[in-house]
Enzyme design. Structure first.
Site, PDB file in Angstrom:
ATOM      1  N   ASP A 771    -101.810  72.707 -34.995  1.00  0.00           N
ATOM      2  CA  ASP A 771    -100.816  71.494 -34.544  1.00  0.00           C
ATOM      3  C   ASP A 771    -101.778  70.754 -33.238  1.00  0.00           C
ATOM      4  O   ASP A 771    -101.802  69.793 -33.318  1.00  0.00           O
ATOM      5  CB  ASP A 771     -99.866  71.252 -34.946  1.00  0.00           C
ATOM      6  CG  ASP A 771     -99.656  69.419 -34.907  1.00  0.00           C
ATOM      7  OD1 ASP A 771     -99.588  68.872 -35.837  1.00  0.00           O
ATOM      8  OD2 ASP A 771     -98.116  70.053 -33.904  1.00  0.00           O
ATOM      9  N   LYS A 775    -104.229  67.899 -32.005  1.00  0.00           N
ATOM     10  CA  LYS A 775    -104.091  66.965 -31.343  1.00  0.00           C
ATOM     11  C   LYS A 775    -105.174  67.376 -29.719  1.00  0.00           C
ATOM     12  O   LYS A 775    -105.378  66.507 -29.182  1.00  0.00           O
ATOM     13  CB  LYS A 775    -102.667  67.314 -30.852  1.00  0.00           C
ATOM     14  CG  LYS A 775    -101.650  66.378 -31.706  1.00  0.00           C
ATOM     15  CD  LYS A 775    -100.060  66.875 -32.097  1.00  0.00           C
ATOM     16  CE  LYS A 775     -99.699  66.412 -32.349  1.00  0.00           C
ATOM     17  NZ  LYS A 775     -97.838  67.529 -32.597  1.00  0.00           N
TER      18      LYS A 775
HETATM   19  N1  LIG Z   1     -93.002  64.913 -38.430  1.00  0.00           N
HETATM   20  C1  LIG Z   1     -93.418  63.791 -38.088  1.00  0.00           C
HETATM   21  O1  LIG Z   1     -92.432  63.991 -36.048  1.00  0.00           O
HETATM   22  C2  LIG Z   1     -95.040  63.729 -37.537  1.00  0.00           C
HETATM   23  C3  LIG Z   1     -95.607  63.128 -38.969  1.00  0.00           C
HETATM   24  N2  LIG Z   1     -97.418  63.395 -38.599  1.00  0.00           N
HETATM   25  C4  LIG Z   1     -98.005  63.042 -39.570  1.00  0.00           C
HETATM   26  O2  LIG Z   1     -97.249  62.222 -41.319  1.00  0.00           O
HETATM   27  C5  LIG Z   1     -98.062  63.450 -41.977  1.00  0.00           C
HETATM   28  C6  LIG Z   1     -96.482  63.230 -42.891  1.00  0.00           C
HETATM   29  O3  LIG Z   1     -95.999  64.114 -42.904  1.00  0.00           O
HETATM   30  P1  LIG Z   1     -94.242  64.095 -43.019  1.00  0.00           P
HETATM   31  O4  LIG Z   1     -94.074  63.340 -43.140  1.00  0.00           O
HETATM   32  O5  LIG Z   1     -93.434  64.472 -42.504  1.00  0.00           O
HETATM   33  O6  LIG Z   1     -94.425  65.376 -44.552  1.00  0.00           O
HETATM   34  P2  LIG Z   1     -93.619  65.096 -44.908  1.00  0.00           P
HETATM   35  O7  LIG Z   1     -94.600  66.568 -46.137  1.00  0.00           O
HETATM   36  O8  LIG Z   1     -92.643  64.563 -45.933  1.00  0.00           O
HETATM   37  O9  LIG Z   1     -94.568  63.913 -46.568  1.00  0.00           O
HETATM   38  C7  LIG Z   1     -95.581  63.941 -46.485  1.00  0.00           C
HETATM   39  C8  LIG Z   1     -96.045  63.057 -47.874  1.00  0.00           C
HETATM   40  O10 LIG Z   1     -97.834  63.385 -48.697  1.00  0.00           O
HETATM   41  C9  LIG Z   1     -97.011  63.221 -50.084  1.00  0.00           C
HETATM   42  N3  LIG Z   1     -98.902  63.569 -50.383  1.00  0.00           N
HETATM   43  C10 LIG Z   1    -100.049  65.476 -50.215  1.00  0.00           C
HETATM   44  N4  LIG Z   1    -100.420  65.353 -50.595  1.00  0.00           N
HETATM   45  C11 LIG Z   1    -101.029  63.201 -51.289  1.00  0.00           C
HETATM   46  C12 LIG Z   1    -101.743  62.806 -52.165  1.00  0.00           C
HETATM   47  N5  LIG Z   1    -102.945  63.865 -52.095  1.00  0.00           N
HETATM   48  N6  LIG Z   1    -101.685  61.858 -52.164  1.00  0.00           N
HETATM   49  C13 LIG Z   1    -100.355  61.737 -52.411  1.00  0.00           C
HETATM   50  N7  LIG Z   1     -99.029  61.995 -51.561  1.00  0.00           N
HETATM   51  C14 LIG Z   1     -99.541  62.684 -51.365  1.00  0.00           C
HETATM   52  C15 LIG Z   1     -96.157  64.619 -50.044  1.00  0.00           C
HETATM   53  O11 LIG Z   1     -96.082  64.770 -51.917  1.00  0.00           O
HETATM   54  C16 LIG Z   1     -95.045  63.944 -49.378  1.00  0.00           C
HETATM   55  O12 LIG Z   1     -94.446  63.057 -50.090  1.00  0.00           O
HETATM   56  C17 LIG Z   1     -98.572  64.556 -41.525  1.00  0.00           C
HETATM   57  O13 LIG Z   1     -99.989  64.479 -41.653  1.00  0.00           O
HETATM   58  C18 LIG Z   1     -97.650  64.774 -40.472  1.00  0.00           C
HETATM   59  O14 LIG Z   1     -98.694  65.768 -39.445  1.00  0.00           O
HETATM   60  C19 LIG Z   1     -97.265  62.851 -36.866  1.00  0.00           C
HETATM   61  C20 LIG Z   1     -96.543  62.974 -36.322  1.00  0.00           C
HETATM   62  C21 LIG Z   1     -95.307  62.976 -36.293  1.00  0.00           C
HETATM   63  N1  LIG Z   2     -94.835  68.447 -36.275  1.00  0.00           N
HETATM   64  C1  LIG Z   2     -95.588  67.557 -35.260  1.00  0.00           C
HETATM   65  C2  LIG Z   2     -95.268  66.485 -35.369  1.00  0.00           C
HETATM   66  C3  LIG Z   2     -95.977  65.464 -34.686  1.00  0.00           C
HETATM   67  O1  LIG Z   2     -97.522  65.950 -34.978  1.00  0.00           O
HETATM   68  C4  LIG Z   2     -95.213  68.139 -33.690  1.00  0.00           C
HETATM   69  O2  LIG Z   2     -94.080  69.040 -34.147  1.00  0.00           O
HETATM   70  O3  LIG Z   2     -95.229  67.908 -32.854  1.00  0.00           O
END
Ligand SMILES: NC(=O)C1=CN([C@@H]2O[C@H](COP(=O)(O)OP(=O)(O)OC[C@H]3O[C@@H](n4cnc5c(N)ncnc54)[C@H](O)[C@@H]3O)[C@@H](O)[C@H]2O)C=CC1
Ligand SMILES: N[C@@H](CC=O)C(=O)O
Ligand code: NA
Length: 915
Positions: A771, A775
């Site tokens: 990850d 970045k």
């Molecule tokens: N959690 C964090 O603090 C941060 C997360 N991100 C990014 O945000 C994105 C989401 O992360 P989260 O919400 O934490 O993950 P999550 O796993 O909670 O949510 C992802 C969602 O996308 C759905 N999904 C996966 N493939 C799919 C598809 N092909 N079509 C439709 N839905 C699909 C999953 O079922 C799930 O509901 C990731 O790319 C992550 O890198 C970026 C910055 C910070």
């Molecule tokens: N998993 C990532 C979420 C943000 O991109 C992190 O821990 O920084």
């Protein structure tokens, strides 16, 4: 002096007690009835009137009349009460729905009482359904169906029940006596009709008009009950009309004014309730004002009084910009000019009948359409167009309307040009078969004339034209008489279209963008109306497309959300809570019209109710299908802008960005896969983005909601040179090493980071350093370094033995067995007064990047972090001695979703939202 008390209907006892009415002439007193208040001053030659007068006399007895007459003082008899006209009058009209129940009649009374105008005249329709019941009585009687008698009882019961609930005491007794007498007169009249098996129009009009007589009395008594003197008027005593053919009547203003003057001199009341719909001929034959007659009554009476305003009370908030059943975005118009209202009513919009507008238009009296069931809605004011273009008429296009089930007739041929009389021949043929020509268009080359007629009339028109032009067709002077079936008209209405260049360009552009073919066009010189003919199947789509172009703000965004997980779900909740504020304060209208997860999907044409997006995604969902979500968005022509927000971590979803941007759909994402994926695809995507006006924003891919990408882009775009970017880019790893101390185990802290929502869907993506490497790549590529992910050396923290775990859960379960190794590393660092930190570096000068676990002295800024803090230092030409530092929580649901939301607002601002 005109006293209000003298205007109220008085029983003899009250009159004798000193509250008196002004005296009518001797001839009139003879036939005046104090109970029913219908002025029996006409010569007793009219058979319809005889019944009523005799009824009154029989009912109340001549003694009472004499008593009433005797009570009139000489002083009051001398009072001359000329009709006051002008601003002091306000006219209200309440239709049948408004008068539907006793409670509603009471509400009407309350509305009237709350109007502070000096003088008020209230026109009422019959209680709802009563006019139909009355027509039905006549119909039954003349069909010799004796059930008219029970039907008449129902009419009586309905009014009696309403009056009992609404009135009491003397008012109730008075109404009851009148109702009773009217019903017995009606019974006699219906019996006569039954015997004759026929009712003349005036008999029928006389019967039907009773609905208004009763509702007017009930309302007048209800107002009286509250202590405000009020009298009621049988408009057949005042309103004189003459038939004008085709089931219409024209008011005789001169005669009506004379009669009104006379009526008013006898009953100079400040509050008058008058019957709508009914009128009289100059020969005193009862008649009606036909369809929408009560509105017409209100308008004529408004004109006779030169009223300040005529308010038509109904059950809608005003006039809509389009049929709200077809266009859910339709808005209530605040103002309309008389001509616009006229045009719109032609198209069947729920406005006033054109003839209703004529009487008030000549005196510039505004008509206000208001909702009696929503008093907070200001309604629509129909008035003269303000001289000042900037005055409150909202927009140059006021509304859109459609007419379906039409056919176009196209008469074409070289022999038409320069031949006088061709058009006349064509339209006289249409007239001969009684066809209604709805729109005509002829190109100036004169080679063709086309016109629209109702589909059901086109066969006759076509036959007639073929017959008329047989010779011309045979000789080749005309090439064809062609019929194009299945057409609709779409019309744009608006007064200011005449003075605003470009209106038609916008209209046709919206149709073109919605891929709608226009078959014919017409715009009259008045330019109140631009009419286009299109295929009926395209009509609803066309209506929505043009309406949204003119009525939705440029910053209305249709949003599709992919991946309603932690970040996507939090974003949906933030949108739910903030959408109204954005709309109100910044004119940004965000509509989520589709949400898809991996198994289910919910789509909406106008916007998902975000208060229940989770339930909708469970209960009202289809199987997830990304392609149909994209289609749903791109084929929606209501919204001017579309954006897809990818909240997954899916490489496959990211691979579609290019196609979406090509389709004109903006893309926003926190997903790092596209920008850290294969370099060639990344470059292709960014090249397309730069070449088009479609936007691609990804601030949350680095540092979540922290302004990392935008800061970097700002430095680069303003000409600064980036030398090095260094920092802690992982919220997860920051949290782990900030909290991995004392007695806590490494695996516990990892579990805490996961629970707090800092980790990637699979925490191994964080612990492996992938990850952070992504970045680093994203930032390096912003700085024009052409690096692949594989170019970044990464120190993975995932124990070798756990790299092959089949799931994140399995990994988390097995992680505690490696806690001891981690304890050792930590102790080593601690004994050297150092901390462990996982850092990423973009070395722009050396054109490379790296990701490492390093030890820092306790006083180093990287050692000072807490929680999920990221810290990113930009060393640049301008920030060489002291780097520019951005620090703060760099992971977590709220801050990340907030970063994505910021991108949405940035998009809106690029599209023209106020800053
Ligand atoms: N959690 C964090 O603090 C941060 C997360 N991100 C990014 O945000 C994105 C989401 O992360 P989260 O919400 O934490 O993950 P999550 O796993 O909670 O949510 C992802 C969602 O996308 C759905 N999904 C996966 N493939 C799919 C598809 N092909 N079509 C439709 N839905 C699909 C999953 O079922 C799930 O509901 C990731 O790319 C992550 O890198 C970026 C910055 C910070
Ligand atoms: N998993 C990532 C979420 C943000 O991109 C992190 O821990 O920084
Ligand atoms: Na960011």
């Amino acid at each position: 002096m005109r006293s209000l008390a003298v205007a109220s209907p008085l029983p003899p006892a009250a009159a004798a007690a000193g509250r008196r009415r002004p005296r009518a002439s001797a001839r009139e007193v003879i036939s005046q009835c104090w109970k029913c208040e219908i002025n029996q001053y006409r010569p007793l030659g009219n058979p319809l009137r005889i019944g009523h007068s005799q009824g009154s006399l029989q009912r109340h007895g001549s003694k009472n009349l004499l008593a009433a007459a005797a009570a009139i003082s000489v002083e009051q008899a001398e009072v001359s009460t000329s009709l006051p006209k002008g601003d002091m009058w306000s006219v209200h009209k309440f239709g049948g729905t408004c008068m539907g129940t006793p409670q509603r009649i009471q509400n009407v009374a309350d509305i009237v009482l709350s109007d502070s105008s000096k003088r008020k005249l209230i026109i009422v329709s019959a209680m709802s359904k009563v006019t139909d019941m009355m027509y039905n009585l006549v119909h039954k009687a003349q069909s010799r169906d004796d059930s008219y008698m029970t039907a008449l009882d129902e009419v009586f019961d309905k009014h009696m029940a309403a009056a009992k609930e609404l009135l009491d005491g003397e008012n109730l007794a008075r109404f009851f006596a009148q109702l009773h007498s009217d019903i017995s007169n009606l019974r006699a009249m219906l019996h006569a009709i039954f015997i004759a098996g026929h009712a003349t129009e005036s008999f029928s009009d006389f019967v039907v008009g009773h609905g208004e007589l009763w509702s007017a009395q009930m309302l007048s008594y209800a107002i009286n009950k509250s202590g405000v003197p009020c009298t009621w008027m049988d408009t057949r005593d005042v309103l004189v009309v003459k038939p004008s053919g085709s089931n219409q009547v024209d008011p005789d203003y001169l005669e009506s004014e004379k009669r009104l003057q006379k009526w008013f001199s006898r009953q100079p009341a400040a509050t008058i309730v008058a019957t709508g719909f009914i009128a009289t001929t100059a020969e005193n034959i009862p008649t009606t004002l036909r369809r929408d007659g009560s509105d017409f009554s209100a308008s004529i009476i408004g004109s006779l009084f030169r009223a300040r305003q005529v308010t038509i009370w109904t059950d809608v908030d005003g006039v809509f910009s389009a049929d709200p059943r077809k266009v859910s975005e339709a808005v209530i118009l605040s103002t309309l000019s008389y001509q616009e209202a006229w045009e719109m009513s032609y198209f069947g919009a729920n406005v006033l009948h054109p003839r209703t507008i004529i009487p008030v238009m000549k005196d510039n009296i505004p008509i206000v359409i208001r909702n009696m069931f929503n008093l907070s809605a200001p309604g629509t004011t129909i008035c003269k167009q303000p001289a000042n273009e900037n005055a409150d008429l909202d927009a140059c296009v006021k509304s859109f309307a459609t007419i379906d089930n039409l056919a176009l007739v196209n008469v074409e041929g070289t022999g038409m040009a320069g031949v006088p009389g061709t058009a006349s021949t064509i339209f006289s043929a249409a007239k001969a078969v009684g066809a209604n020509v709805i729109m005509i268009s002829q190109a100036s080359s004169e080679h063709s004339v086309c016109f629209a007629v109702p589909e059901k009339e086109v066969a006759a028109v076509s036959t007639a034209l073929h017959a008329r032009f047989r010779d011309a067709l045979a000789a080749g002077r005309l090439s064809k008489v062609e019929v194009i079936h299945g057409c609709s008209i779409l019309a744009a209405v608006g007064l200011r279209m005449a003075s605003t260049p470009g209106v038609s360009a916008i209209l046709f552009d919206a149709l073109a963008k919605a891929n709608i073919n226009v078959r014919a066009i017409a715009q009259g010189c008045s330019e109140y109306n631009i009419t286009v003919v299109l295929k009926q199947e395209d009509c609803a789509r066309a209506l929505r497309a043009v309406h949204s172009r003119f009525f939705l703000s440029k910053t209305t965004l249709a949003v599709g959300i992919i991946g309603p997980g932690l970040i996507g779900g939090t974003l949906l909740n933030q949108l739910r809570d903030q959408a109204a504020v954005l709309k109100e304060n910044m004119n940004i209208d965000l509509r989520v019209i589709g949400i898809t997860g991996t198994s289910t999907m919910h789509l909406s044409d106008i916007g998902v109710d975000l208060k229940q997006w989770k339930e909708l995604l469970q209960k009202e969902a289809k199987p997830a299908d990304l392609a149909s979500l994209v289609r749903h968005l791109s084929e929606n022509h209501v919204f001017p802008n579309k954006v897809l927000v990818d909240c997954t971590a899916d490489t496959n979803v990211a691979s579609h960005y290019y196609d979406w941007l090509k389709k004109g759909i903006h893309v926003i994402t926190p997903n790092k896969k596209a920008n850290s994926g294969p370099l060639d695809q990344y470059l292709k995507l960014r090249t397309l983005q730069r070449a088009s006006y479609t936007h691609y924003f990804y601030e949350a891919t680095v540092g979540a909601g922290l302004p990392i990408i935008s800061t970097l882009q700002g430095l680069l775009e303003t000409g600064d040179k980036i030398l090095r970017i260094e920092g802690i880019f992982s919220g997860t790893l920051s949290y782990i090493f900030n909290n991995f101390e004392g007695t806590r185990t490494f695996s516990d802290v990892v579990a805490e980071a996961k629970d707090a929502g800092f980790t990637e869907p699979d925490p191994r993506d964080d612990l492996s350093g992938t990850d952070v490497a992504r970045k680093v790549i994203i930032l390096a590529r912003e700085c024009a370094l052409r690096l692949e992910l594989s170019d970044i050396p990464v120190k993975s923290l995932v124990p070798k033995a756990l790299r092959s775990c089949s799931s994140a859960d399995e990994f988390m379960q097995k992680l505690p067995s490696f806690d001891q190794d981690w304890d050792m590393q930590r102790h080593e660092a601690e004994s050297a007064e150092e901390v462990l930190r996982y850092v990423g570096v973009v070395d722009v000068v050396k054109r490379k990047g790296s990701v490492e676990l390093q030890r820092y002295k306790r006083e180093h800024p990287f050692a000072q972090l807490s929680g999920s803090d990221n810290i990113i230092a930009f060393t640049t030409s301008r920030y060489r001695e002291q780097p520019l530092i951005v620090r703060g929580p760099g992971a977590g649901a709220e801050v990340t979703a907030g970063g994505v939301f910021c991108d949405l607002l940035r998009l809106a601002s690029y599209l023209g939202a106020p800053s």
